[in-house]
Design a protein around this motif. Structure first.
Motif, PDB file in Angstrom:
ATOM      1  N   LEU A 162       5.910  -1.269 -15.695  1.00 21.50           N
ATOM      2  CA  LEU A 162       6.460  -0.227 -14.836  1.00 21.50           C
ATOM      3  C   LEU A 162       6.185   1.174 -15.359  1.00 21.50           C
ATOM      4  O   LEU A 162       6.516   2.159 -14.689  1.00 21.50           O
ATOM      5  CB  LEU A 162       7.970  -0.433 -14.664  1.00 21.50           C
ATOM      6  N   LEU A 217       3.342   4.833  -1.151  1.00 21.65           N
ATOM      7  CA  LEU A 217       4.213   5.291  -2.240  1.00 21.65           C
ATOM      8  C   LEU A 217       3.941   6.752  -2.588  1.00 21.65           C
ATOM      9  O   LEU A 217       4.875   7.538  -2.787  1.00 21.65           O
ATOM     10  CB  LEU A 217       4.022   4.410  -3.473  1.00 21.65           C
ATOM     11  N   THR A 232       5.616   8.439  -9.695  1.00 16.89           N
ATOM     12  CA  THR A 232       5.433   8.210  -8.256  1.00 16.89           C
ATOM     13  C   THR A 232       6.386   7.147  -7.760  1.00 16.89           C
ATOM     14  O   THR A 232       7.045   7.305  -6.720  1.00 16.89           O
ATOM     15  CB  THR A 232       3.985   7.786  -7.968  1.00 16.89           C
ATOM     16  N   ARG A 233       6.477   6.048  -8.498  1.00 19.19           N
ATOM     17  CA  ARG A 233       7.353   4.956  -8.078  1.00 19.19           C
ATOM     18  C   ARG A 233       8.810   5.411  -8.038  1.00 19.19           C
ATOM     19  O   ARG A 233       9.548   5.073  -7.104  1.00 19.19           O
ATOM     20  CB  ARG A 233       7.218   3.764  -9.047  1.00 19.19           C
ATOM     21  N   ASP A 245      -0.306   1.908  -2.406  1.00 23.18           N
ATOM     22  CA  ASP A 245      -0.360   3.136  -3.194  1.00 23.18           C
ATOM     23  C   ASP A 245      -0.286   4.363  -2.287  1.00 23.18           C
ATOM     24  O   ASP A 245       0.398   5.348  -2.601  1.00 23.18           O
ATOM     25  CB  ASP A 245      -1.653   3.192  -4.010  1.00 23.18           C
ATOM     26  N   TYR A 305      10.025  -4.385  -4.799  1.00 25.28           N
ATOM     27  CA  TYR A 305       9.258  -4.903  -5.933  1.00 25.28           C
ATOM     28  C   TYR A 305       8.564  -6.221  -5.607  1.00 25.28           C
ATOM     29  O   TYR A 305       8.027  -6.878  -6.489  1.00 25.28           O
ATOM     30  CB  TYR A 305      10.176  -5.103  -7.142  1.00 25.28           C
ATOM     31  N   LEU A 318      10.987   3.016  -2.083  1.00 25.77           N
ATOM     32  CA  LEU A 318      10.323   1.737  -2.337  1.00 25.77           C
ATOM     33  C   LEU A 318      10.482   0.758  -1.186  1.00 25.77           C
ATOM     34  O   LEU A 318       9.698  -0.193  -1.066  1.00 25.77           O
ATOM     35  CB  LEU A 318      10.871   1.121  -3.626  1.00 25.77           C
ATOM     36  N   ASP A 360      16.277   5.436  -9.758  1.00 27.41           N
ATOM     37  CA  ASP A 360      15.234   6.172  -9.051  1.00 27.41           C
ATOM     38  C   ASP A 360      15.755   6.693  -7.714  1.00 27.41           C
ATOM     39  O   ASP A 360      16.932   6.527  -7.376  1.00 27.41           O
ATOM     40  CB  ASP A 360      13.991   5.299  -8.861  1.00 27.41           C
ATOM     41  N   ARG A 420       4.783   5.664 -13.159  1.00 24.92           N
ATOM     42  CA  ARG A 420       6.250   5.603 -13.088  1.00 24.92           C
ATOM     43  C   ARG A 420       6.833   6.736 -12.249  1.00 24.92           C
ATOM     44  O   ARG A 420       7.795   6.537 -11.498  1.00 24.92           O
ATOM     45  CB  ARG A 420       6.856   5.628 -14.488  1.00 24.92           C
ATOM     46  N   TYR A 444       4.694  -6.787  -6.595  1.00 27.15           N
ATOM     47  CA  TYR A 444       4.399  -5.527  -7.280  1.00 27.15           C
ATOM     48  C   TYR A 444       3.089  -5.578  -8.063  1.00 27.15           C
ATOM     49  O   TYR A 444       2.355  -4.608  -8.135  1.00 27.15           O
ATOM     50  CB  TYR A 444       5.555  -5.166  -8.222  1.00 27.15           C
TER      51      TYR A 444
END
Length: 412
Positions: free
Chosen positions: A262, A296, A268-269, A293, A280, A274, A173, A266, A283
């Motif tokens: 997950l 993120l 957005t994450r 939220d 995490y 992060l 990511d 997904r 989480y």
């Protein structure tokens, strides 16, 4: 008398020792209890929202941060709130237009591949379909290609699954890639150097993407080898939603009911930093989830806006046009717009309750996609205005085998 005094002193010492012992016992019990809570991720809210040293958050109220999230996209410019200080040189959309992409120098395209967004097809386009003087070398019976710069034998201009492989982890990511890519290329090429990075990605309608991932998992996919690298450490102990080696045969309701799946939000994450939300840690807890939220989603929007390029699975022609005009590179073959019949049929088989549940689980991705659609349209209109040959270039995307004169339904 001396004996009585000694006896009294001894009694005082015994009482003091008992008191101290009691305090020690209470302290130990408290530590044990707090450790138990932390093990279950219930006491780490402050840590989850500690800031990464690479970022700072301006002192805005919760209401103003909410306003930031609802602002319309401004082409390529970062919104207020989070300020990136990533140590690598990342090129934004406007910079890419102004400076161009130099395949002969130190520019590198980095493809952030989100699962089930059409990234596999797009990744193959990158290594096989670009019209280059020195195309990528793709030997038969080998999954990866060598995309070397002209007149070099090991300098890669493309960092992707089909060129360098998963060197920053399976489906790395944004958090992983920005931390890893330069070191990975230094190691691959055998020398340390500064490069300019052009981050790119592809997004998809969150309901279609989520159901596609569900089916993929239902057939046995796990992505267990993903690193989940964040904040200088690898999170190897993330819980699985299944027992055994995979989740083959899982039903949709069970897939949705796993709180630490997950697949939820997904996109957005994978686009967010992060470290701004404690990686995490915690989480799957509900404590301060709204604030997590918010952070993120805001971060994901900013990182998307700061990327040199992104495309949408549902807008293949527009995505191809924007890529070609941004990088001044052309594809030999047009992007195919996938038929949505299968996805529509799959959605039609769901109950109203199930569809609503999927929407709720991917509400952040839904807002991110709305942001992306507006931003993509802004970029398209900007490039269209500046393109003196727009009609013929656009026609090549939508009808590659027709002339402009033969197309009576040309859309401008």
């Amino acid at each position: 008398m001396p004996g009585c005094v000694a006896l009294e002193n001894m009694k005082r010492w015994v009482k003091m020792i008992r008191f101290i012992g009691g305090l020690c016992l209470v302290t130990l019990l408290g530590i044990a209890y707090v450790s138990y809570l932390c093990h279950n991720s219930l006491c780490l809210a402050p840590e989850r929202f500690s800031l990464s040293p690479r970022y700072s958050v301006s002192s805005t109220s919760s209401s103003s941060r909410s306003d930031i999230l609802s602002l319309p996209a401004s082409t390529g410019k970062l919104m207020g709130g989070l300020t990136s200080t990533v140590n690598i040189e990342s090129v934004a959309f406007e910079e890419a237009l102004d400076m161009g992409f130099d395949i002969t120098d130190r520019d590198v395209i980095v493809f952030l591949h989100v699962q089930k967004t059409g990234g596999t097809t797009f990744g193959r386009h990158l290594v096989r379909d670009l019209n280059l003087e020195n195309p990528c070398n793709c030997p038969r019976k080998r999954k990866r290609c060598d995309c070397f710069r002209p007149n070099t034998i090991n300098e890669q201009w493309l960092f992707s699954r089909y060129s360098t492989g998963w060197k920053c982890g399976l489906h790395a990511d944004w958090t992983e890639l920005t931390d890893c890519v330069e070191g990975a290329l230094d190691e691959y090429e055998g020398s340390s150097r500064k490069r300019r990075y052009f981050f790119i990605t592809v997004l998809r309608d969150p309901i279609h993407r989520y159901l596609s991932e569900f089916r993929h998992v239902q057939r046995g996919a796990t992505w267990k080898s993903a690193r989940h690298w964040c904040g200088g450490q690898e999170f190897t102990s993330l819980p699985h939603c299944y027992k055994g080696s995979n989740w083959t045969g899982v039903e949709l309701d069970e897939f949705m009911n796993c709180s630490y799946n997950l697949a939820h939000n997904r996109q957005t994450r994978m686009l967010a930093d992060l470290t701004l939300a404690g990686c995490y840690t915690g989480y799957n807890t509900t404590a301060d989830q709204l604030e997590r939220d918010r952070i993120l989603l805001q971060s994901a929007k900013q990182n998307l806006a700061s990327m040199a390029y992104f495309g949408l699975t549902e807008e293949q022609a527009m995505s191809q046009y924007i890529f070609e005009r941004t990088f001044h590179l052309e594809f030999a073959n047009p992007f195919d717009q996938a038929n949505a019949t299968l996805s529509a049929q799959a959605i039609a088989e769901l109950t109203t309750v199930q569809i609503e549940r999927v929407r709720q689980l991917n509400s952040l991705d839904k807002e991110l996609l709305e942001f992306a659609r507006q931003l993509l349209q802004e970029r398209f209109q900007l490039l269209k205005r500046e393109d003196p040959h727009f009609r013929q270039n656009w026609l090549r995307m939508i009808h590659p085998h027709k002339s402009e004169r033969s197309d009576g339904n040309f859309l401008v």
